[in-house]
Design an enzyme around this catalytic site. Sequence first.
Site, PDB file in Angstrom:
ATOM      1  N   LYS A 185       0.701  -1.056   0.087  1.00 54.71           N
ATOM      2  CA  LYS A 185       0.170  -0.030  -0.006  1.00 54.71           C
ATOM      3  C   LYS A 185       0.950   1.091  -0.022  1.00 54.71           C
ATOM      4  O   LYS A 185       0.671   2.212  -0.757  1.00 54.71           O
ATOM      5  CB  LYS A 185      -0.879  -0.029   1.240  1.00 54.71           C
ATOM      6  N   ARG A 239      -9.495   1.474   9.101  1.00 54.44           N
ATOM      7  CA  ARG A 239      -8.954  -0.047   9.062  1.00 54.44           C
ATOM      8  C   ARG A 239     -10.115  -0.795   9.892  1.00 54.44           C
ATOM      9  O   ARG A 239     -10.107  -1.986  10.365  1.00 54.44           O
ATOM     10  CB  ARG A 239      -7.951   0.276  10.243  1.00 54.44           C
ATOM     11  N   ARG A 241      11.748  -5.457   3.532  1.00 56.39           N
ATOM     12  CA  ARG A 241      11.605  -3.781   3.867  1.00 56.39           C
ATOM     13  C   ARG A 241      12.592  -3.491   4.833  1.00 56.39           C
ATOM     14  O   ARG A 241      13.271  -2.399   5.011  1.00 56.39           O
ATOM     15  CB  ARG A 241      10.027  -3.461   4.213  1.00 56.39           C
ATOM     16  N   ARG A 276      11.119   0.270  11.705  1.00 60.75           N
ATOM     17  CA  ARG A 276       9.772   0.332  12.826  1.00 60.75           C
ATOM     18  C   ARG A 276       9.869  -0.765  13.894  1.00 60.75           C
ATOM     19  O   ARG A 276      10.371  -1.721  13.796  1.00 60.75           O
ATOM     20  CB  ARG A 276       8.716   0.209  12.128  1.00 60.75           C
ATOM     21  N   ARG A 316      -0.440  -7.886  14.146  1.00 62.91           N
ATOM     22  CA  ARG A 316      -1.141  -6.892  13.025  1.00 62.91           C
ATOM     23  C   ARG A 316      -1.850  -7.851  11.969  1.00 62.91           C
ATOM     24  O   ARG A 316      -2.983  -7.384  11.620  1.00 62.91           O
ATOM     25  CB  ARG A 316       0.027  -6.198  12.378  1.00 62.91           C
TER      26      ARG A 316
END
Length: 285
Positions: A13, A88, A127, A139, A150
């Site tokens: 995204k 969300r 990532r 992160r 998540r």
Amino acid sequence: MRIILLGPPGSGKGTQAQLLVQRYGIVQLSTGEMLRAAVAAATPIGLKAKEIMANGGLVPDDVVVGIISDRIDQPDAKAGFILDGFPRTVPQAEALDELLKHKHLKLDAVIELRVNESALLQRVETRVAQMRERGEEVRVDDTPEVLTKRLASYRSLTEPLIHYYSERRKLSTIDGMMTIDEVTRAIHRLLLALGAVEPKTHAKSTAKSAARKGAKKAAKVARKSAKSAKKAAKSAGKASKKAAKGAKKPAKKAVKKAAKKAVKKTAKKVPKRGPKKVTKKRAKR
Ligand code: AMP
């Protein structure tokens, strides 16, 4: 253009949102980014969200809805925006519908990036490695344990949005397992089909080629007329100017006539030389 990108963590995204920003000049509204900035700046919202985010939970709906509502009002969001990571939950989607209605704005599309869950962990690991390579701060929620949480929260709270938007005929699904470029192209095609974007690139190139063709034609005509003007001037000499000035007939004809006259006159003046020779010499001037 106003769109929502929907998909689990690691579905691409963020990457696609950034590419859309570059292509269409709209802004990316990522609640995750905004919350991370709030955490870094230790604002009251940041302090509230810090723990929740670190554990892979969801920040309360009213907090994120408030952030988004304020952000949509900013001048840079007037041309359009991509919602990335928001809504969300179904209550967030309902709140978004309400606030868009209140602001007289319409959503163009909700794009779901569908991916295999098995690929997500690998993607997030990549990532993390890339961020480390670039020297960026990684992160805190990009760990296998938090990612599992998540994903679970995506399945139970966010996935129902697929049904929510498909019921409202807003949902389009794109295969998020394709390469980044392929996904970008698929999104562009979809936005074109929905009429959310103009086929600008095509229109631009058509206009350009038409302009190029026109310029070529004009140059050809100019070259041709310059050539014939040169020819006429050459053969007519000074007399052509006179003739052209007073001529009522088209210039070309007048020039020809004057040239003939000039040649005759000169031939008479120099009787000793052969008329043909003189004609040539005069005509050359
Ligand atoms: P993201 O960058 O979208 O993966 O979001 C990172 C984290 O920010 C999430 O795991 C949540 O804790 C929080 N967050 C982001 N967007 C929302 C949202 N719309 N609702 C609730 N929490 C959110």
